[in-house]
Design a protein around this motif. Structure first.
Motif, PDB file in Angstrom:
ATOM      1  N   LYS A  53       5.909  16.264  22.067  1.00  0.00           N
ATOM      2  CA  LYS A  53       5.526  16.067  20.672  1.00  0.00           C
ATOM      3  C   LYS A  53       4.994  14.640  20.502  1.00  0.00           C
ATOM      4  O   LYS A  53       5.767  13.684  20.460  1.00  0.00           O
ATOM      5  CB  LYS A  53       6.734  16.316  19.766  1.00  0.00           C
ATOM      6  CG  LYS A  53       7.171  17.770  19.784  1.00  0.00           C
ATOM      7  CD  LYS A  53       8.294  18.015  18.812  1.00  0.00           C
ATOM      8  CE  LYS A  53       8.608  19.506  18.747  1.00  0.00           C
ATOM      9  NZ  LYS A  53       9.674  19.781  17.789  1.00  0.00           N
ATOM     10  N   PRO A  54       3.658  14.517  20.403  1.00  0.00           N
ATOM     11  CA  PRO A  54       3.059  13.187  20.285  1.00  0.00           C
ATOM     12  C   PRO A  54       3.126  12.633  18.857  1.00  0.00           C
ATOM     13  O   PRO A  54       2.170  12.695  18.095  1.00  0.00           O
ATOM     14  CB  PRO A  54       1.610  13.428  20.731  1.00  0.00           C
ATOM     15  CG  PRO A  54       1.347  14.858  20.408  1.00  0.00           C
ATOM     16  CD  PRO A  54       2.661  15.565  20.548  1.00  0.00           C
ATOM     17  N   TRP A  55       4.284  12.092  18.523  1.00  0.00           N
ATOM     18  CA  TRP A  55       4.452  11.446  17.222  1.00  0.00           C
ATOM     19  C   TRP A  55       5.295  10.194  17.406  1.00  0.00           C
ATOM     20  O   TRP A  55       6.142  10.108  18.269  1.00  0.00           O
ATOM     21  CB  TRP A  55       5.028  12.388  16.181  1.00  0.00           C
ATOM     22  CG  TRP A  55       6.317  13.125  16.515  1.00  0.00           C
ATOM     23  CD1 TRP A  55       7.132  12.974  17.610  1.00  0.00           C
ATOM     24  CD2 TRP A  55       6.914  14.146  15.732  1.00  0.00           C
ATOM     25  NE1 TRP A  55       8.186  13.845  17.540  1.00  0.00           N
ATOM     26  CE2 TRP A  55       8.089  14.571  16.404  1.00  0.00           C
ATOM     27  CE3 TRP A  55       6.591  14.758  14.535  1.00  0.00           C
ATOM     28  CZ2 TRP A  55       8.919  15.567  15.907  1.00  0.00           C
ATOM     29  CZ3 TRP A  55       7.429  15.744  14.049  1.00  0.00           C
ATOM     30  CH2 TRP A  55       8.574  16.144  14.730  1.00  0.00           C
ATOM     31  N   SER A  56       5.023   9.203  16.568  1.00  0.00           N
ATOM     32  CA  SER A  56       5.762   7.943  16.659  1.00  0.00           C
ATOM     33  C   SER A  56       6.946   7.929  15.702  1.00  0.00           C
ATOM     34  O   SER A  56       7.854   7.114  15.870  1.00  0.00           O
ATOM     35  CB  SER A  56       4.839   6.758  16.369  1.00  0.00           C
ATOM     36  OG  SER A  56       4.263   6.874  15.088  1.00  0.00           O
ATOM     37  N   VAL A  57       6.935   8.801  14.725  1.00  0.00           N
ATOM     38  CA  VAL A  57       8.040   8.959  13.793  1.00  0.00           C
ATOM     39  C   VAL A  57       8.360  10.449  13.749  1.00  0.00           C
ATOM     40  O   VAL A  57       7.491  11.274  13.515  1.00  0.00           O
ATOM     41  CB  VAL A  57       7.666   8.470  12.376  1.00  0.00           C
ATOM     42  CG1 VAL A  57       8.819   8.688  11.416  1.00  0.00           C
ATOM     43  CG2 VAL A  57       7.271   7.002  12.411  1.00  0.00           C
ATOM     44  N   LYS A  58       9.611  10.772  14.008  1.00  0.00           N
ATOM     45  CA  LYS A  58      10.029  12.172  14.124  1.00  0.00           C
ATOM     46  C   LYS A  58      10.298  12.766  12.741  1.00  0.00           C
ATOM     47  O   LYS A  58      11.426  12.926  12.317  1.00  0.00           O
ATOM     48  CB  LYS A  58      11.286  12.213  14.995  1.00  0.00           C
ATOM     49  CG  LYS A  58      11.572  13.529  15.610  1.00  0.00           C
ATOM     50  CD  LYS A  58      12.732  13.391  16.577  1.00  0.00           C
ATOM     51  CE  LYS A  58      13.428  14.690  16.744  1.00  0.00           C
ATOM     52  NZ  LYS A  58      14.585  14.595  17.590  1.00  0.00           N
ATOM     53  N   ARG A  59       9.187  13.077  12.025  1.00  0.00           N
ATOM     54  CA  ARG A  59       9.293  13.678  10.693  1.00  0.00           C
ATOM     55  C   ARG A  59       8.169  14.674  10.507  1.00  0.00           C
ATOM     56  O   ARG A  59       7.016  14.377  10.813  1.00  0.00           O
ATOM     57  CB  ARG A  59       9.198  12.617   9.600  1.00  0.00           C
ATOM     58  CG  ARG A  59      10.409  11.733   9.501  1.00  0.00           C
ATOM     59  CD  ARG A  59      10.245  10.802   8.339  1.00  0.00           C
ATOM     60  NE  ARG A  59       8.955  10.114   8.480  1.00  0.00           N
ATOM     61  CZ  ARG A  59       8.659   8.992   7.871  1.00  0.00           C
ATOM     62  NH1 ARG A  59       9.501   8.428   7.072  1.00  0.00           N
ATOM     63  NH2 ARG A  59       7.480   8.426   8.049  1.00  0.00           N
ATOM     64  N   ARG A  60       8.505  15.807   9.965  1.00  0.00           N
ATOM     65  CA  ARG A  60       7.500  16.828   9.649  1.00  0.00           C
ATOM     66  C   ARG A  60       6.989  16.641   8.234  1.00  0.00           C
ATOM     67  O   ARG A  60       7.638  16.008   7.410  1.00  0.00           O
ATOM     68  CB  ARG A  60       8.113  18.217   9.793  1.00  0.00           C
ATOM     69  CG  ARG A  60       8.484  18.539  11.207  1.00  0.00           C
ATOM     70  CD  ARG A  60       9.033  19.945  11.310  1.00  0.00           C
ATOM     71  NE  ARG A  60       9.365  20.212  12.702  1.00  0.00           N
ATOM     72  CZ  ARG A  60      10.463  20.795  13.101  1.00  0.00           C
ATOM     73  NH1 ARG A  60      11.350  21.205  12.234  1.00  0.00           N
ATOM     74  NH2 ARG A  60      10.684  20.993  14.380  1.00  0.00           N
ATOM     75  N   HIS A  61       5.824  17.209   7.971  1.00  0.00           N
ATOM     76  CA  HIS A  61       5.233  17.250   6.635  1.00  0.00           C
ATOM     77  C   HIS A  61       4.916  15.864   6.066  1.00  0.00           C
ATOM     78  O   HIS A  61       4.991  15.655   4.862  1.00  0.00           O
ATOM     79  CB  HIS A  61       6.131  18.017   5.651  1.00  0.00           C
ATOM     80  CG  HIS A  61       6.426  19.414   6.078  1.00  0.00           C
ATOM     81  ND1 HIS A  61       5.502  20.431   6.007  1.00  0.00           N
ATOM     82  CD2 HIS A  61       7.551  19.963   6.600  1.00  0.00           C
ATOM     83  CE1 HIS A  61       6.048  21.544   6.460  1.00  0.00           C
ATOM     84  NE2 HIS A  61       7.276  21.293   6.831  1.00  0.00           N
ATOM     85  N   VAL A  62       4.572  14.912   6.924  1.00  0.00           N
ATOM     86  CA  VAL A  62       4.260  13.570   6.419  1.00  0.00           C
ATOM     87  C   VAL A  62       2.815  13.165   6.670  1.00  0.00           C
ATOM     88  O   VAL A  62       2.420  12.066   6.333  1.00  0.00           O
ATOM     89  CB  VAL A  62       5.210  12.497   6.998  1.00  0.00           C
ATOM     90  CG1 VAL A  62       6.632  12.729   6.546  1.00  0.00           C
ATOM     91  CG2 VAL A  62       5.122  12.428   8.496  1.00  0.00           C
ATOM     92  N   GLY A  63       2.024  14.031   7.260  1.00  0.00           N
ATOM     93  CA  GLY A  63       0.624  13.710   7.494  1.00  0.00           C
ATOM     94  C   GLY A  63       0.373  13.235   8.910  1.00  0.00           C
ATOM     95  O   GLY A  63       1.205  13.410   9.802  1.00  0.00           O
TER      96      GLY A  63
END
Length: 192
Positions: free
Chosen positions: A40-50
């Motif tokens: 999961k290529p994200w720097s902040v582990k939050r859904r629905h934030v853009g």
């Protein structure tokens, strides 16, 4: 049914950087299972934030993550045991920053004047780039999974499962997340 567990998913969130989770993969392998890296290529582990500005696919496509991706690929190769890689799952949903909703919209994903319908193309291009990096490093122990959600959100002509498919030459397996009732009152969906 007297069958053991064949696979174990490892949530490989890039919150702390791009690095092969060797210890977790070794634990799974030692237990007689094949590790599935759910990248999961994200720097902040939050859904629905853009969109995620750090792992924006524009940056991946421009080569800004190549150093880390090459190191990751070499680590998988030297691990030497079978690995399944599920890169950026459920892109046809609207909850992850790598969804087409955010990858294509010029005002959301940073792709200039591109429109939201270009999101699936950015996804395919990034998926293909990562597979090519692994191949350039001689990785032969990885199996690649293309993983979508059973429901397209938004349900529009540009956001179909097939629109994201990066191609038979880079995909080994298909996976579909089929969610039904997750909390009381949710509807049960048919598996079609």
């Amino acid at each position: 049914v007297q069958k053991g567990v064949a696979f174990t998913i490892i949530g490989d969130n890039w919150v702390n950087g791009i690095a092969f989770p060797r210890r977790a993969a070794q634990e799974v392998t030692d237990a007689g299972r094949i590790p599935v890296l759910h990248i999961k290529p994200w720097s902040v582990k939050r859904r629905h934030v853009g969109p995620d500005q750090f792992y924006d696919f524009r940056r991946i496509l421009a080569g800004q993550s190549d150093f880390d991706l090459h190191n990751y690929a070499r680590a998988v190769r030297t691990f030497g045991r079978p690995i399944v890689i599920d890169f950026a799952p459920e892109a046809n949903g609207d909850w992850y920053p790598w969804s087409g909703t955010f990858l294509g919209a010029g005002n959301l994903g940073g792709y200039g004047d591109r429109n939201v319908a270009d999101g699936p193309e950015r996804y395919k291009d990034a998926y293909r780039r990562i597979v090519q990096i692994f191949r350039s490093e001689g990785v032969e122990n990885a199996t690649w999974v293309f993983h979508v959600a059973s429901a397209n959100k938004p349900n529009t002509p540009w956001n179909t499962m097939g629109a994201y498919y990066p191609g038979d030459d880079v995909v080994d397996w298909l996976a579909v997340s089929v969610y039904s009732a997750q909390i009381p009152g949710d509807p049960w969906e048919e598996f079609t």
